[in-house]
Design a protein around this motif. Structure first.
Motif, mmCIF file in Angstrom:
data_model
loop_
_atom_site.group_PDB
_atom_site.id
_atom_site.type_symbol
_atom_site.label_atom_id
_atom_site.label_comp_id
_atom_site.label_asym_id
_atom_site.label_seq_id
_atom_site.Cartn_x
_atom_site.Cartn_y
_atom_site.Cartn_z
ATOM 1 N N GLU A 111 106.156 56.297 32.102
ATOM 2 C CA GLU A 111 106.385 54.917 31.806
ATOM 3 C C GLU A 111 107.200 53.892 32.802
ATOM 4 O OE1 GLU A 111 109.838 52.644 28.332
ATOM 5 O OE2 GLU A 111 109.356 54.580 28.092
ATOM 6 N N ILE A 112 107.501 54.530 33.370
ATOM 7 C CA ILE A 112 108.472 54.195 35.197
ATOM 8 C C ILE A 112 107.368 53.447 35.946
ATOM 9 C CG2 ILE A 112 109.998 54.203 36.789
ATOM 10 C CD1 ILE A 112 111.219 56.415 35.848
ATOM 11 N N SER A 113 106.202 54.372 36.300
ATOM 12 C CA SER A 113 105.254 54.082 37.012
ATOM 13 C C SER A 113 104.276 52.631 36.538
ATOM 14 C CB SER A 113 103.913 54.351 37.226
ATOM 15 O OG SER A 113 104.232 55.582 37.842
ATOM 16 N N GLU A 114 104.160 52.561 34.791
ATOM 17 C CA GLU A 114 104.287 51.307 34.169
ATOM 18 C C GLU A 114 104.931 50.016 34.642
ATOM 19 O OE1 GLU A 114 100.848 48.778 33.176
ATOM 20 O OE2 GLU A 114 101.039 50.950 33.405
ATOM 21 N N LEU A 115 106.214 50.397 35.007
ATOM 22 C CA LEU A 115 106.770 49.422 34.164
ATOM 23 C C LEU A 115 106.940 48.479 35.602
ATOM 24 C CD1 LEU A 115 110.358 50.549 32.696
ATOM 25 C CD2 LEU A 115 108.561 48.107 31.454
ATOM 26 N N ILE A 116 106.989 49.617 37.193
ATOM 27 C CA ILE A 116 107.179 49.149 38.179
ATOM 28 C C ILE A 116 105.386 47.795 38.633
ATOM 29 C CG2 ILE A 116 106.095 49.758 41.137
ATOM 30 C CD1 ILE A 116 108.353 52.068 40.114
ATOM 31 N N TRP A 117 104.379 49.032 37.662
ATOM 32 C CA TRP A 117 102.725 48.084 38.293
ATOM 33 C C TRP A 117 103.369 46.892 37.712
ATOM 34 C CZ3 TRP A 117 99.355 47.854 41.512
ATOM 35 C CH2 TRP A 117 98.097 47.417 40.986
ATOM 36 N N GLN A 118 103.331 46.511 36.060
ATOM 37 C CA GLN A 118 103.475 45.222 35.415
ATOM 38 C C GLN A 118 104.458 44.255 36.562
ATOM 39 O OE1 GLN A 118 105.291 45.375 32.115
ATOM 40 N NE2 GLN A 118 104.332 46.883 31.073
ATOM 41 N N ARG A 119 105.659 44.499 37.822
ATOM 42 C CA ARG A 119 106.037 43.685 38.618
ATOM 43 C C ARG A 119 105.224 43.472 39.377
ATOM 44 N NH1 ARG A 119 111.346 42.295 38.333
ATOM 45 N NH2 ARG A 119 111.744 39.949 40.248
ATOM 46 N N VAL A 120 104.755 44.558 40.184
ATOM 47 C CA VAL A 120 104.133 44.184 40.828
ATOM 48 C C VAL A 120 102.464 43.716 40.927
ATOM 49 C CG1 VAL A 120 101.755 45.939 43.013
ATOM 50 C CG2 VAL A 120 104.149 46.509 42.311
ATOM 51 N N GLU A 121 102.140 43.630 39.537
ATOM 52 C CA GLU A 121 100.986 42.589 39.762
ATOM 53 C C GLU A 121 101.604 41.222 39.247
ATOM 54 O OE1 GLU A 121 97.336 44.221 36.765
ATOM 55 O OE2 GLU A 121 99.358 44.367 35.943
ATOM 56 N N GLN A 122 102.141 41.212 38.437
ATOM 57 C CA GLN A 122 103.190 39.547 39.115
ATOM 58 C C GLN A 122 103.064 39.098 40.093
ATOM 59 O OE1 GLN A 122 106.581 39.426 36.863
ATOM 60 N NE2 GLN A 122 105.616 39.699 34.240
ATOM 61 N N LEU A 123 102.893 39.837 41.643
ATOM 62 C CA LEU A 123 103.642 39.475 42.211
ATOM 63 C C LEU A 123 102.389 39.921 43.380
ATOM 64 C CD1 LEU A 123 105.909 41.658 44.082
ATOM 65 C CD2 LEU A 123 106.165 38.916 43.978
ATOM 66 N N MET A 162 94.430 39.587 51.863
ATOM 67 C CA MET A 162 95.572 38.656 50.937
ATOM 68 C C MET A 162 96.824 37.935 52.184
ATOM 69 S SD MET A 162 98.589 41.210 48.797
ATOM 70 C CE MET A 162 96.989 41.379 48.039
ATOM 71 N N PRO A 163 96.726 36.796 52.841
ATOM 72 C CA PRO A 163 97.103 37.202 54.075
ATOM 73 C C PRO A 163 99.151 37.100 53.200
ATOM 74 C CG PRO A 163 95.421 34.561 52.896
ATOM 75 C CD PRO A 163 96.001 35.733 51.943
ATOM 76 N N GLY A 164 99.413 36.860 54.362
ATOM 77 C CA GLY A 164 101.121 37.731 54.680
ATOM 78 C C GLY A 164 101.082 39.013 54.379
ATOM 79 N N SER A 192 99.672 38.188 41.672
ATOM 80 C CA SER A 192 98.751 37.630 41.222
ATOM 81 C C SER A 192 99.399 36.189 41.805
ATOM 82 C CB SER A 192 99.180 37.367 39.482
ATOM 83 O OG SER A 192 98.166 38.282 38.881
ATOM 84 N N ALA A 193 100.536 36.481 41.822
ATOM 85 C CA ALA A 193 100.732 35.095 42.736
ATOM 86 C C ALA A 193 101.145 34.696 43.884
ATOM 87 C CB ALA A 193 102.600 35.184 42.703
ATOM 88 N N VAL A 194 100.267 35.700 44.480
ATOM 89 C CA VAL A 194 99.790 35.498 46.558
ATOM 90 C C VAL A 194 98.383 35.388 46.199
ATOM 91 C CG1 VAL A 194 99.584 37.129 47.964
ATOM 92 C CG2 VAL A 194 101.424 37.217 47.108
ATOM 93 N N ARG A 195 97.815 36.323 45.088
ATOM 94 C CA ARG A 195 96.502 35.402 45.024
ATOM 95 C C ARG A 195 96.432 34.201 44.674
ATOM 96 N NH1 ARG A 195 95.399 40.301 42.147
ATOM 97 N NH2 ARG A 195 94.877 41.280 43.417
ATOM 98 N N GLY A 196 97.237 33.273 43.507
ATOM 99 C CA GLY A 196 96.762 31.751 43.564
ATOM 100 C C GLY A 196 97.444 31.359 44.744
ATOM 101 N N GLU A 197 98.477 31.521 46.077
ATOM 102 C CA GLU A 197 98.666 30.455 46.697
ATOM 103 C C GLU A 197 98.237 30.805 47.584
ATOM 104 O OE1 GLU A 197 102.197 32.125 47.979
ATOM 105 O OE2 GLU A 197 104.031 31.913 46.137
ATOM 106 N N ALA A 198 96.745 31.768 47.740
ATOM 107 C CA ALA A 198 96.387 31.722 49.194
ATOM 108 C C ALA A 198 95.011 30.723 48.135
ATOM 109 C CB ALA A 198 95.191 33.009 48.914
ATOM 110 N N GLY A 199 94.808 30.704 47.202
ATOM 111 C CA GLY A 199 93.633 29.718 46.685
ATOM 112 C C GLY A 199 93.766 28.715 47.290
ATOM 113 N N ARG A 200 95.119 28.133 46.661
ATOM 114 C CA ARG A 200 95.302 26.541 47.211
ATOM 115 C C ARG A 200 95.396 26.228 48.673
ATOM 116 N NH1 ARG A 200 99.020 27.993 43.074
ATOM 117 N NH2 ARG A 200 100.552 28.505 44.308
ATOM 118 N N THR A 201 95.407 27.820 49.321
ATOM 119 C CA THR A 201 95.554 26.997 50.847
ATOM 120 C C THR A 201 94.193 26.486 51.049
ATOM 121 O OG1 THR A 201 95.363 29.071 51.580
ATOM 122 C CG2 THR A 201 97.547 27.720 51.212
#
Length: 258
Positions: A235-247, A1-3, A249-258
């Motif tokens: 419930e708190i753990s799940e809310l945190i994980w949902q946001r972390v998963e979004q991040l 995971m670059p960066g 996914s975004a990092v993986r997407g950027e890595a795939g475009r480079t």
């Protein structure tokens, strides 16, 4: 995971940060995502020494001295642990970072915010989290909780405790830290119910800290997520994980475009 990704958990004492740090780290490891867990102050040889000073030393210290001590520990942690982990692509999960100093030393202790932020920039070497999770707990709610996390250096002496003016940590003189990094145990559980938090000055102090956190979250809504710490832990753990998963996914997407 670059960066890599830098995630911090913030909140007042007793809000459950250490529990949620451990839960997030476990979840990342289960998915074979490289992760480094750290806490402030500490997690380097210098940081652990300064943690002992901030926790146990009887020597009087000014608010400015505390500000500098926390940032000395932070500087070493960033240079020695956090930056190298991010450079190799780890997710770094930190129990507190520079925002704690703004909340506790700035809003809580009354050091001018521009001074706190200026010193924080040096201590953090310009590093800012990609995501900051605020576990928001009204100070009044803390009186209803019968257990207390060990990441507390509170400002009021109660019974066998002594004043530790810092980022909100309280330890008994003979308390020992145990357990895994980022998780501590404190034999003083419940001791604060003997009048400490009924003191108006102490309650006002914690209200200022909470307000500081909420002000910071409002000023940077893209970086912060505010979660009601009164929710069930799962419930708190799940809310945190949902946001972390979004991040992630975004990092993986950027890595795939480079």
């Amino acid at each position: 995971m670059p960066g890599g990704l830098f995630i911090t958990l913030e909140g007042g004492d007793g809000s459950g940060k250490s529990t949620q740090v451990a839960a997030l780290v476990d979840r990342l490891r289960q998915r074979r995502i490289p992760v480094t867990a750290v806490r402030e102050p500490g997690d380097t040889r210098l940081g652990d020494l300064l943690r002992s000073v901030l926790k146990f030393a009887n020597a009087p210290r000014t608010p400015d001295a505390e500000l500098l001590l926390f940032n000395a520990s932070r500087s070493q942690l960033v240079s020695e642990v956090i930056r190298p982990a991010l450079d190799r692509g780890d997710v770094v999960v930190s129990d507190r970072f520079a925002d704690s100093t703004v909340a506790y030393q700035g809003y809580g202790r009354g050091i001018p915010l521009d001074k706190v932020e200026g010193v924080n920039k040096v201590g953090a070497a310009g590093l800012k989290p990609d995501l900051t999770v605020l576990l928001d707990l009204p100070p009044e709610e803390r009186l209803k909780r019968d257990t207390w996390s060990g990441d507390q250096m509170e400002q009021k002496a109660v019974g066998g405790f002594r004043e530790e003016a810092s980022q909100g940590y309280l330890f008994a003189d003979a308390a020992e830290e145990k357990g895994t990094p980022g998780r501590e145990q404190d034999s003083s559980q419940g001791a604060l119910f003997e009048g400490g938090y009924e003191d108006r000055e102490a309650m006002d102090y914690h209200r200022r800290i909470r307000q500081g956190y909420l002000d910071m979250a409002r000023s940077e809504p893209k970086r912060w997520i505010v979660i009601d710490a009164r929710l069930p832990q799962e419930e708190i753990s799940e809310l945190i994980w949902q946001r972390v998963e979004q991040l992630l996914s975004a990092v993986r997407g950027e890595a795939g475009r480079t």
